[in-house]
Design a protein around this motif. Sequence first.
Motif, PDB file in Angstrom:
ATOM      1  N   PRO A 146       5.826  -6.948  -7.448  1.00 26.92           N
ATOM      2  CA  PRO A 146       6.762  -5.123  -7.923  1.00 26.92           C
ATOM      3  C   PRO A 146       6.254  -5.519  -9.471  1.00 26.92           C
ATOM      4  O   PRO A 146       7.051  -4.570 -10.442  1.00 26.92           O
ATOM      5  CB  PRO A 146       8.416  -6.238  -8.140  1.00 26.92           C
ATOM      6  CG  PRO A 146       7.893  -7.998  -8.477  1.00 26.92           C
ATOM      7  CD  PRO A 146       6.607  -7.716  -6.998  1.00 26.92           C
ATOM      8  N   LEU A 149       3.974  -2.672  -9.410  1.00 29.11           N
ATOM      9  CA  LEU A 149       4.260  -1.420  -8.623  1.00 29.11           C
ATOM     10  C   LEU A 149       4.755  -0.934  -9.991  1.00 29.11           C
ATOM     11  O   LEU A 149       4.789   0.276 -10.039  1.00 29.11           O
ATOM     12  CB  LEU A 149       5.282  -1.164  -7.140  1.00 29.11           C
ATOM     13  CG  LEU A 149       4.889  -1.276  -5.974  1.00 29.11           C
ATOM     14  CD1 LEU A 149       5.337  -1.548  -5.356  1.00 29.11           C
ATOM     15  CD2 LEU A 149       3.677  -0.587  -5.909  1.00 29.11           C
ATOM     16  N   LEU A 150       5.571  -0.852 -10.044  1.00 27.99           N
ATOM     17  CA  LEU A 150       6.261  -0.678 -11.806  1.00 27.99           C
ATOM     18  C   LEU A 150       6.169   0.221 -12.768  1.00 27.99           C
ATOM     19  O   LEU A 150       5.857   1.276 -12.945  1.00 27.99           O
ATOM     20  CB  LEU A 150       7.407  -1.539 -12.247  1.00 27.99           C
ATOM     21  CG  LEU A 150       9.243  -2.075 -11.160  1.00 27.99           C
ATOM     22  CD1 LEU A 150       9.946  -3.678 -11.686  1.00 27.99           C
ATOM     23  CD2 LEU A 150      10.704  -0.700 -11.025  1.00 27.99           C
ATOM     24  N   ILE A 330       9.747  -3.092  -4.332  1.00 25.77           N
ATOM     25  CA  ILE A 330       9.894  -3.624  -4.893  1.00 25.77           C
ATOM     26  C   ILE A 330      10.873  -4.485  -5.433  1.00 25.77           C
ATOM     27  O   ILE A 330      11.134  -6.062  -5.584  1.00 25.77           O
ATOM     28  CB  ILE A 330      10.188  -2.398  -6.310  1.00 25.77           C
ATOM     29  CG1 ILE A 330       8.983  -1.708  -6.615  1.00 25.77           C
ATOM     30  CG2 ILE A 330      10.922  -3.613  -7.667  1.00 25.77           C
ATOM     31  CD1 ILE A 330       8.873  -0.650  -7.774  1.00 25.77           C
TER      32      ILE A 330
END
Length: 483
Positions: A146, A149-150, A330
């Motif tokens: 996550p 991805l963030l 996420i």
Amino acid sequence: MLWFLLCIGLLIGGYVIYGTFVEKVFGISKHNQTPAFKHHDGVDFIPISKGKAYLIQLLNIAGVGPIFGPILGALYGPAAMLWIVLGCIFAGAVHDYFSGMLSIRNQGQSIPNLAGKYLGKPAKHFTNFFAIILLLLVGVVFISAPAGLLSKLTGWHVSLFVILIFSYYLLATLVPIDKIIGKLYPFFGALLLFMSAGLTIALILSSDHQLLASYKVSDVFSNLNPNNMPLWPALFITIACGAVSGFHATQSPLMARCVENEANGRFVFFGAMIGEGIIALIWCAIALSFYDGVAGLNTAMAGNPANLVYDASHVLLGTIGGGLAILGVIILPITSGDTAFRSARLILAEMFRTPQKSLPKRLLFAIPLFIVGGILTQIDFAVLWRYFGVANQATAVIMLWTSSAYLLRHQKLHWVASLPALFMTTVVISFLLNSDTLGAGLPIMVSSISGIIVSIGVLALIIGKNKKGINIETPLNENRARL
């Protein structure tokens, strides 16, 4: 499209038909007092309604596994979807149901104590070590994914998100389960289901990316991997969450401590696994369809499943919808990572018989876990994922054999657990013996035969140990820590 819809229908039918059958084999009692009431402590043992328990269980078990695993597994072709369906119904959902229900019957005990009771003390000590390692790997893997991805969404450095997620994990691990997990996770669960439904509808309606249009019926039984990777046994390690996952055995006791009635177990445990299987099918179908074949998927993904998640979400759902879909992806690992650390804390507390009602005693185990986890984040993600995959399926093997031993001891139909245990033991042993990077590098034929021999030997050992059987529940031989 028909193949996709058939797979979804089979999973739902599996819950209704086979789930009911497994429940009857186990033999629930609606009158038994569950640990949520018997050991209510306001921290980990708290009654939670059936619907909320289902959504929390779904989020606890559904990290990036049912997304990244099926995307990577899609490189083998539609055969990946067949494994998701069969594995989910006959192995994964059975595994999750027994890990939850045996924990309920044993006052909320975690998998090491369950393995110790039904397989013997050596199994308990081995599982204690193995479960802690697995949970640390899960926690770290479910930070890296996550955070990446963030970082891709915002342009901020990934280290910032690693720190922020770690801080949240520490908070969620320490506070009572109804303060954050009980309040927010049902909402996140609904978001997850909405995201999955939205992506499915968008893919079906898409004119540019037709659902599974590039494949023939014969491809379901073929290996289409463009990198010439063997389907056996790698596919069954690659797709763990969504088919069968040992990580779930560490999570089910969290809800076993909160389930209000044994009759809720099929919906909460078996049903959540079927839900995860549906999510896995959706992402596998997207991966197979979005780039017009496995060759295109292999090139576009470039070894990182997050690339497909990002591209497909925005193309199929637009900027806003795609952002929400990625937010769901996420949330998945974050809501599994925090419960991974929480489970690790509880397992350590059981090992050292330390009650967890007071905050200082929770910190006693949480802080060392997070220090080790922080160190592990420095290891390459691809390396961590390989070790996670093997540790994950090995833990599933332990839980399935534990379930088999329980059924044998109680003179019930043990084959519902023994057959998937035999298969998964063969998978793990074959993979370890065949792998050049993680194992011995032996030829696949030698590795497979060895896996079969070991599996049959374990079954014979467990049957011999439990052939006399008993008809009543017996308490654990050791004192139970009031967690």
